[in-house]
Design a protein around this motif. Sequence first.
Motif, PDB file in Angstrom:
ATOM      1  N   GLN A 152      26.903   5.981 -10.332  1.00  0.00           N
ATOM      2  CA  GLN A 152      26.646   4.673 -10.916  1.00  0.00           C
ATOM      3  C   GLN A 152      25.155   4.366 -10.902  1.00  0.00           C
ATOM      4  N   LEU A 153      24.755   3.586 -11.886  1.00  0.00           N
ATOM      5  CA  LEU A 153      23.346   3.260 -12.092  1.00  0.00           C
ATOM      6  C   LEU A 153      23.218   1.761 -12.298  1.00  0.00           C
ATOM      7  N   GLU A 154      22.409   1.122 -11.460  1.00  0.00           N
ATOM      8  CA  GLU A 154      22.187  -0.312 -11.615  1.00  0.00           C
ATOM      9  C   GLU A 154      20.881  -0.562 -12.354  1.00  0.00           C
ATOM     10  N   GLY A 155      20.802  -1.736 -12.964  1.00  0.00           N
ATOM     11  CA  GLY A 155      19.600  -2.097 -13.694  1.00  0.00           C
ATOM     12  C   GLY A 155      19.736  -3.477 -14.305  1.00  0.00           C
ATOM     13  N   LEU A 156      18.888  -3.752 -15.293  1.00  0.00           N
ATOM     14  CA  LEU A 156      18.867  -5.047 -15.970  1.00  0.00           C
ATOM     15  C   LEU A 156      19.364  -4.883 -17.403  1.00  0.00           C
ATOM     16  N   PHE A 157      20.329  -5.727 -17.782  1.00  0.00           N
ATOM     17  CA  PHE A 157      20.921  -5.675 -19.123  1.00  0.00           C
ATOM     18  C   PHE A 157      20.527  -6.930 -19.891  1.00  0.00           C
ATOM     19  N   THR A 158      20.087  -6.737 -21.138  1.00  0.00           N
ATOM     20  CA  THR A 158      19.698  -7.860 -21.995  1.00  0.00           C
ATOM     21  C   THR A 158      20.394  -7.736 -23.339  1.00  0.00           C
ATOM     22  N   LYS A 159      21.171  -8.763 -23.702  1.00  0.00           N
ATOM     23  CA  LYS A 159      21.788  -8.765 -25.027  1.00  0.00           C
ATOM     24  C   LYS A 159      20.719  -8.967 -26.096  1.00  0.00           C
ATOM     25  N   LYS A 160      20.937  -8.381 -27.247  1.00  0.00           N
ATOM     26  CA  LYS A 160      19.984  -8.467 -28.350  1.00  0.00           C
ATOM     27  C   LYS A 160      19.635  -9.921 -28.663  1.00  0.00           C
ATOM     28  N   ASN A 161      18.334 -10.206 -28.698  1.00  0.00           N
ATOM     29  CA  ASN A 161      17.783 -11.522 -29.059  1.00  0.00           C
ATOM     30  C   ASN A 161      18.115 -12.631 -28.061  1.00  0.00           C
ATOM     31  N   SER A 162      18.657 -12.283 -26.872  1.00  0.00           N
ATOM     32  CA  SER A 162      18.993 -13.339 -25.910  1.00  0.00           C
ATOM     33  C   SER A 162      17.803 -13.724 -25.038  1.00  0.00           C
ATOM     34  N   LYS A 164      17.438 -12.983 -22.050  1.00  0.00           N
ATOM     35  CA  LYS A 164      17.925 -13.206 -20.686  1.00  0.00           C
ATOM     36  C   LYS A 164      18.438 -11.889 -20.115  1.00  0.00           C
ATOM     37  N   ALA A 165      17.872 -11.495 -18.969  1.00  0.00           N
ATOM     38  CA  ALA A 165      18.265 -10.245 -18.328  1.00  0.00           C
ATOM     39  C   ALA A 165      19.208 -10.524 -17.167  1.00  0.00           C
ATOM     40  N   ASP A 166      20.313  -9.798 -17.117  1.00  0.00           N
ATOM     41  CA  ASP A 166      21.272  -9.900 -16.021  1.00  0.00           C
ATOM     42  C   ASP A 166      21.415  -8.544 -15.347  1.00  0.00           C
ATOM     43  N   ARG A 167      21.745  -8.593 -14.090  1.00  0.00           N
ATOM     44  CA  ARG A 167      21.999  -7.363 -13.352  1.00  0.00           C
ATOM     45  C   ARG A 167      23.274  -6.711 -13.881  1.00  0.00           C
ATOM     46  N   ALA A 168      23.254  -5.381 -14.008  1.00  0.00           N
ATOM     47  CA  ALA A 168      24.413  -4.665 -14.533  1.00  0.00           C
ATOM     48  C   ALA A 168      24.559  -3.332 -13.820  1.00  0.00           C
ATOM     49  N   ARG A 169      25.774  -2.781 -13.900  1.00  0.00           N
ATOM     50  CA  ARG A 169      26.065  -1.481 -13.293  1.00  0.00           C
ATOM     51  C   ARG A 169      26.807  -0.618 -14.303  1.00  0.00           C
ATOM     52  N   LEU A 170      26.267   0.569 -14.567  1.00  0.00           N
ATOM     53  CA  LEU A 170      26.907   1.525 -15.464  1.00  0.00           C
ATOM     54  C   LEU A 170      27.460   2.674 -14.634  1.00  0.00           C
TER      55      LEU A 170
END
Length: 275
Positions: A152-162, A164-170
Amino acid sequence: MELVRTFVVNDWELKIAFNEPDHSGVPSKSNPSHIAPGAGKYQIIAFELASVKVTAGEALSLLAQINGENIAFLYTELYLKDPERDYYYGPLMHEHVRSKVEKEINGLIHPVWDSDINLSVEIAPLIRVLTDGINAAFAFMHPGRYGQEEVQLEGLFTKKNSGKADRARLKFDLHGEMIDKQIILEKRGRLMTHDLVIKSGDMFIPAVHVLTTQNLATPQMRSIHGISGTITKLEDPFHWVDEAPLPGDYLLGLVIEDFNGDRFHHYLPFTIVGE
């Protein structure tokens, strides 16, 4: 002050950015006056590499002897040293050490460690790269549950044009394909996970752990948090690939986790030389 470093790995240009600490460094985890029943008690009798110099593609041979109790999990991890500064980036690899004796609890496999543990572990250093098909970033991943073939890889996810970055896990299988994705949100002081849908134009920035020389002498010292480069959802799903390690200096870590979930990190330096 923000420091940005660039590494070229097989034509991939991979970046790392983080804020340098002040002279006081990064605090270690506080030691409570009351010791919980699951706290680990251990002594490392032996901890060495068969050779401190290897070539790319050659495996490291780790030998270790540990005496202790309340040891839940053991891990190995690798960090790349900055060629110009006293920082280490990773973990390039982070894996469970499998026990010869295991047991199943509520459908999950757990290792069973004796009070005397003798380890002989082979580790072939690699650099994992996350890509969207065009852009790339370091993929400093962590293992999933013990006995499961996933990372698993954690990081910051940002929806297009939002904006706003949220923490995410892939989550990925061991072939590099993404098998799960979750957004991590804080609600009433607790971290909650929800399924994540990644659409065209959405962005992900993998997280980076940065060690200082103080970490080498302080087993519970916290790492500095940094980030790698930005990848963007295009036609294909995000996936990771293995690349040969760069020549240079590295750290091999042995991580001891007790039944309270506290982790203690111990490191050995080694060098990868050009063929």
